[in-house]
Scaffold this motif. Structure first.
Motif, PDB file in Angstrom:
ATOM      1  N   SER A 189      -2.363 -12.513   5.483  1.00 27.69           N
ATOM      2  CA  SER A 189      -3.979 -11.843   4.315  1.00 27.69           C
ATOM      3  C   SER A 189      -4.052 -11.995   3.250  1.00 27.69           C
ATOM      4  O   SER A 189      -4.807 -11.229   2.886  1.00 27.69           O
ATOM      5  N   HIS A 190      -3.260 -12.250   2.317  1.00 31.19           N
ATOM      6  CA  HIS A 190      -3.026 -12.402   0.521  1.00 31.19           C
ATOM      7  C   HIS A 190      -3.759 -13.866   0.943  1.00 31.19           C
ATOM      8  O   HIS A 190      -3.974 -15.376   1.538  1.00 31.19           O
ATOM      9  N   ASP A 242      -1.229  -0.603   6.487  1.00 30.06           N
ATOM     10  CA  ASP A 242      -1.458  -1.457   8.055  1.00 30.06           C
ATOM     11  C   ASP A 242      -0.881  -0.670   8.744  1.00 30.06           C
ATOM     12  O   ASP A 242      -0.801  -1.096  10.297  1.00 30.06           O
ATOM     13  N   THR A 262       2.382  -3.250  -0.835  1.00 32.63           N
ATOM     14  CA  THR A 262       0.791  -2.140  -0.265  1.00 32.63           C
ATOM     15  C   THR A 262       0.352  -2.079   0.674  1.00 32.63           C
ATOM     16  O   THR A 262       0.513  -1.052   1.259  1.00 32.63           O
ATOM     17  N   HIS A 263       0.763  -3.814   1.975  1.00 34.83           N
ATOM     18  CA  HIS A 263       0.028  -3.130   3.068  1.00 34.83           C
ATOM     19  C   HIS A 263       1.286  -2.483   3.821  1.00 34.83           C
ATOM     20  O   HIS A 263       0.377  -2.263   4.913  1.00 34.83           O
ATOM     21  N   HIS A 274       1.255  -7.384  -2.557  1.00 33.39           N
ATOM     22  CA  HIS A 274       0.628  -7.200  -1.539  1.00 33.39           C
ATOM     23  C   HIS A 274       1.577  -6.966  -0.178  1.00 33.39           C
ATOM     24  O   HIS A 274       0.608  -5.899   0.971  1.00 33.39           O
ATOM     25  N   ALA A 323       1.176  -9.854   7.157  1.00 29.98           N
ATOM     26  CA  ALA A 323       0.802  -9.237   5.703  1.00 29.98           C
ATOM     27  C   ALA A 323       0.723 -10.898   4.555  1.00 29.98           C
ATOM     28  O   ALA A 323      -0.079 -10.294   3.929  1.00 29.98           O
ATOM     29  N   SER A 373       3.420   1.999   4.672  1.00 31.88           N
ATOM     30  CA  SER A 373       1.870   1.472   4.513  1.00 31.88           C
ATOM     31  C   SER A 373       1.377   1.591   5.258  1.00 31.88           C
ATOM     32  O   SER A 373       1.067   1.653   6.889  1.00 31.88           O
ATOM     33  N   THR A 415      -2.412   7.505   1.841  1.00 32.92           N
ATOM     34  CA  THR A 415      -2.819   6.408   3.139  1.00 32.92           C
ATOM     35  C   THR A 415      -3.007   6.098   4.406  1.00 32.92           C
ATOM     36  O   THR A 415      -3.604   5.808   4.831  1.00 32.92           O
TER      37      THR A 415
END
Ligand code: WTA
Length: 632
Positions: free
Chosen positions: A538-539, A170, A585-586, A582, A535, A168, A202
């Motif tokens: 980053s939440h 990132d 998604t990233h 999260h 990742a 995805s 994306t």
């Protein structure tokens, strides 16, 4: 080949008389001996089977180890051998690619047609300003255009960087940034499990953060509405209609050592490494390995069920089969869509003869029972293959019995993005042991060492190293050659450290156990714990995180995360789901964690390094090992 080989221990499957009769290499031991005694002679002879604009001065130039140069002084282009040379033979009319979409739509390409479309698209790329040496990022579903895009890039001497479509934003962004691509090739979306995977969206998100990108070329696959930015985004089908997209385009003459592609793979740090492969050596290596190991013949319909976005797809869907002049098969979608017989239906319908896949797929399909494959005529199959992770003997035997009907040898191929080609692998006439990738390929020698660099006794676990150079070896890490020398060649000077633990048995067969570093293999996908950890943090709720891989029945390994929450956040099942989402998604749906555990502290060394080894041992109820450096 003697059927009773008393010296082989354990459970052994000897090749049948039928397999031996049809095999290209009947006496593999003799060939192995010959290659061992004359490494450059062996590889030189393989290279002679391909076309060169200028012959090499030296098969192997090892004057600047570990930056080995294969076929130095030679000039060629891998595409000259994948496409151009077949145009001058009967293979021009042979099927190069048979493609089936998830919905059942079919497209086929002769070698002529593939060459024409590749030439057209090569002209498009040139018109977009892509020059020799430029990097082009490709982020696409499993459709023929991904093959066309890769080949077109190589044809004009550009360097492709394919990012797997399951990643995805990132992951894509980091890879575009590192490669400094000005052009991205993508699709509106792809079909997987009956759903649309939103690739263009994306790309839009990633490109917003990547100032180098000037042009995005979009293949229309799903037809759903996507945003096209004027002056930046172009439809592939519009460009291919332009007069400049002629079906003729000269193939750029490359130095053997010029880069063909960069492929990012996970390592021990959060930043993925750009593994670079060059035209000449890589071409010879994958040509010879595919020829010997899968014994590809003109009558074959060969199916490697991986994704072109991984090294397996680069070497053995796209380049290898075309180098061999084979017919390669590609299927867009999920193995279980709409039912768990989809693959077996494809084998029957298209008369596929070779199937090469990953243990996770076999285990996944095994769960649905034998009745699904048994409904189909699988008698065209003659060879099976496995790659990506160790195959457990139970899955091996199911694959052998239920899919191969006991007739088809299984080629368990151990290799890596870095090695470019099969390194430890059988050939069809070798006796096989379920779970062992058997022995090093012709010309290679492997060894199992302890920490001090001493060979461990047979049967004991240690670090897997390779002792001799091979033509498809990575040429460098993109923009970071030092990292290559350090990471792979410094632990045991002069030897290549693979990063895997393995054992060797008394028969010289190798049994790969798994990674020794912070890389985990989830469903055969190679993921780095550090990338997942970054990742996680980053939440907004996560202060610190550690990621480990734990055994999983189908996936081989699954992602387990341990998170320390920031002040003001409380553990809850909802938060666990949110954190999982999260990451997905990233980084991509394939990176979705299996479990997120909230903890009060993480085991660390006194210098502050997280001891994942300790987490792993605790999670599995195993002894923690040496914890003398563990912080109080
Ligand atoms: C693992 C995939 C056991 C191994 C081609 C290696 C395997 C890593 C096998 C490389 C196999 C690959 N048996 N383990 N036949 N094949 N591996 O770069 O841990 O995605 O180091 O390349 O996969 O993964 P990569």
């Amino acid at each position: 080949m003697s059927e009773q080989r008393p010296t082989f221990e354990g459970e052994v499957f000897y090749p049948s008389a039928e397999v031996v009769a049809g095999a290209r290499v009947k006496d593999w031991e003799a060939l192995a001996r010959r290659a061992a005694n004359d490494l450059t002679g062996f590889w030189g002879a393989e290279a002679e089977e391909l076309e060169w604009t200028r012959k090499w001065d030296k098969v192997l130039d090892d004057s600047d180890k570990p930056f080995f140069k294969w076929f130095a002084g030679g000039q060629t282009n891998i595409v000259q051998n994948c496409l151009d040379r077949h145009q001058r033979t009967w293979r021009k009319n042979k099927l190069s690619l048979v493609w089936v979409g998830e919905k059942g739509d079919v497209r086929t390409y002769s070698y002529f047609a593939l060459n024409r479309d590749v030439s057209k698209f090569a002209n498009v790329l040139k018109a977009m300003g892509v020059r020799r040496g430029d990097r082009v990022t490709i982020y696409m579903p499993r459709v023929p255009e991904i093959v066309i895009a890769m080949l077109a890039s190589a044809k004009i001497g550009a360097v492709h960087s394919v990012v797997y479509g399951g990643f995805s934003v990132d992951a894509l962004q980091g890879r575009i940034e590192d490669s400094e691509s000005r052009v991205v090739i993508t699709a509106d979306g792809g079909f997987m499990n009956g759903k649309v995977v939103e690739l263009k969206r994306t790309v839009d998100d990633a490109v917003r953060r990547c100032p180098t990108v000037e042009t995005v070329i979009v293949v229309q696959r799903t037809g759903h509405e996507v945003k096209m930015e004027a002056g930046r985004d172009y439809w592939y089908h519009d460009l291919m209609k332009l007069p400049l997209a002629s079906g003729h385009c000269p193939t750029e003459v490359m130095e053997s050592t010029d880069p063909l592609y960069v492929l990012y793979t996970s390592g021990t740090t959060g930043k993925p490494k750009g593994i670079v492969h060059a035209h000449g050596g890589y071409m010879v290596g994958i040509y010879a390995t595919l020829k010997y190991v899968f014994d590809v013949k003109d009558e074959d319909r060969y199916w490697c069920a991986a994704d072109p976005g991984w090294v397996t797809g680069h070497s053995y869907i796209v380049y290898g089969p075309l180098l061999c002049g084979a017919t390669t098969f590609m299927y867009e979608g999920a193995p279980t869509y709409p039912y768990p017989n989809r693959w077996w239906h494809l084998v029957e319908k298209y008369g596929l003869t070779i199937l090469y896949t990953a243990p996770t797929a076999i285990r996944g399909l095994m769960r649905f029972g034998e009745s699904w494959p048994n409904r189909h005529d699988l008698s065209t199959l003659r060879l099976l293959g496995s790659v990506g992770e160790p195959i457990n003997p139970e899955a091996w035997k199911w694959y052998h019995r239920v899919i191969g009907k006991g007739r088809c040898p299984i080629m368990d191929t151990w290799w890596q993005t870095e090695t470019g080609m099969f390194m430890i692998t059988p050939v069809p006439t070798m006796p096989l042991k379920p779970g062992s990738a058997t022995r090093p390929f012709f010309g290679q020698e492997a060894e199992i060492l302890d920490d001090a660099g001493k060979p461990v006794p047979d049967g004991e676990e240690g670090y897997l190293v390779l002792k001799r150079p091979w033509p498809a070896m990575m040429s460098t890490i993109y923009k970071d050659p030092e990292r290559m020398a350090k990471q792979y060649w410094s632990k045991y000077p002069g030897k290549y450290t693979a990063g895997d633990a393995a054992k060797r048995d008394k028969d010289g067969y190798f049994w790969v156990i798994g990674r020794t570093d912070d890389v985990i293999k989830v469903s055969g996908y190679r993921l780095g714990t550090a990338e997942i950890e970054s990742a996680l943090v980053s939440h907004p709720a996560v202060a610190e995180a550690a990621v480990i891989g734990l055994p999983h029945e189908v996936k081989g390994q699954a992602i387990h995360c341990y998170c320390l929450l920031r002040q003001g956040f409380k553990p809850s099942p909802e938060l666990e789901d949110e954190v999982k989402q999260h990451v997905a998604t990233h980084l991509g749906p394939i990176v979705r964690p299996e479990k997120v555990t909230f903890v009060d502290a993480l085991p660390k060394t006194r210098s502050g390094k997280i001891m994942r080894r300790v987490l792993k041992a605790r999670a599995q109820g195993l002894p923690e090992g040496d914890v003398s450096t563990l912080e109080e």
